[in-house]
Scaffold this active site. Structure first.
Site, PDB file in Angstrom:
ATOM      1  N   SER A 147       0.835  -1.210   0.000  1.00 25.89           N
ATOM      2  CA  SER A 147       0.000   0.000   0.000  1.00 25.89           C
ATOM      3  C   SER A 147       0.865   1.255   0.000  1.00 25.89           C
ATOM      4  CB  SER A 147      -0.949   0.001   1.202  1.00 25.89           C
ATOM      5  OG  SER A 147      -0.234  -0.020   2.419  1.00 25.89           O
ATOM      6  N   TYR A 148       1.970   1.217   0.721  1.00 26.47           N
ATOM      7  CA  TYR A 148       2.896   2.353   0.800  1.00 26.47           C
ATOM      8  C   TYR A 148       3.583   2.566  -0.547  1.00 26.47           C
ATOM      9  CZ  TYR A 148       6.781   5.160   2.782  1.00 26.47           C
ATOM     10  OH  TYR A 148       7.692   6.153   3.070  1.00 26.47           O
TER      11      TYR A 148
END
Length: 251
Positions: A153-154
């Site tokens: 997600s990052y």
């Protein structure tokens, strides 16, 4: 005379870590620094520290996930100081899980604290950056460039930030605005906590950094941010600066 005398700079996530390092480095070069952060206690403490160097600097409390309020951050700063020269989009939060376990909430956290504030603050700042031929400094990560495990997600949000930064560099060059990206490795409080919790893993990572250490948030990352905010970098835009001790060497 400092490199950034009387330039007005906004730094999100400026109350601690890399953000505070950049804030101090810019203030020491004469900038008026507005740190935007959710944490009031650390924000007020950093405000005092900054004002001892650059008296007009200030802390502004804001939740960057409150998308409707993002333009007001820019508006408030311009109303107070009359201009905006530098926008630094540094804040970002995320959870570490494998791709198979990433939830919509995980993606939302990363994009709502990282990509969307970066995008909407850039959009709101554009009219004022046109007036000053200003600078935007956004943040990438080796997690996205190399695809680190558990950072899905990052990494996705960070690479989206790199993409929109390059588009902005192309679109805004005609206005004299440069947009650049820093991808750092820094000895932040988070890294220090990780070093205590997992010393062997920390040492394994540190030993692979060609320059042999994690960067100092002010002297290493902050000084590059000063360069990108100053007249010295005016013929550079759309670039990703790997401020990581040589960990990733882009081709």
């Amino acid at each position: 005379m400092g490199k950034l005398d009387e330039k007005v700079a906004i730094i999100t996530g400026g109350a601690g870590g890399i953000g505070s390092g950049m804030a101090k480095a810019m203030a020491k070069e004469g900038a008026i620094v507005v740190i935007v952060d959710l944490n009031e206690e650390t924000g007020k403490a950093m405000e005092k520290e900054l004002q001892a160097i650059s008296p007009k600097s200030m802390f502004m409390q804001a939740n960057l996930m409150d998308r409707e309020n993002l333009p007001n951050i820019i508006k408030t700063v311009v109303e107070k100081y009359g201009k905006l020269n530098v926008l630094v989009n540094n804040a970002h939060a995320s959870k570490q899980v494998t791709i198979e376990d990433i939830t919509q909430d995980d993606l939302d956290l990363s994009f709502n604290t990282g990509f969307y504030p970066t995008f909407y603050l850039m959009q709101a700042a554009l009219p004022y950056l046109k007036e000053t031929k200003g600078n935007v400094i956004n943040f990438a990560s080796g997690a996205g460039i190399n695809g680190h495990e558990t950072q899905g997600s990052y990494a996705a949000a960070k690479e989206a930030i790199r993409g929109i930064s390059r588009v902005a560099a192309n679109e805004w060059g005609r206005f004299g605005i440069n947009v650049n990206i820093i991808s750092p490795i820094a000895n932040s409080p988070g890294v220090q906590a990780w070093a205590k919790a997992q010393p062997e893993y920390y040492e394994a990572v540190r030993s692979k950094i060609p320059l042999g250490r994690f960067g100092d948030v002010e002297e290493d990352i902050g000084r590059v941010a000063v360069f990108l905010a100053s007249e010295d970098s005016q013929y550079m835009t759309g670039q990703t600066f790997m401020v990581d001790g040589g960990s990733i060497m882009l081709h």
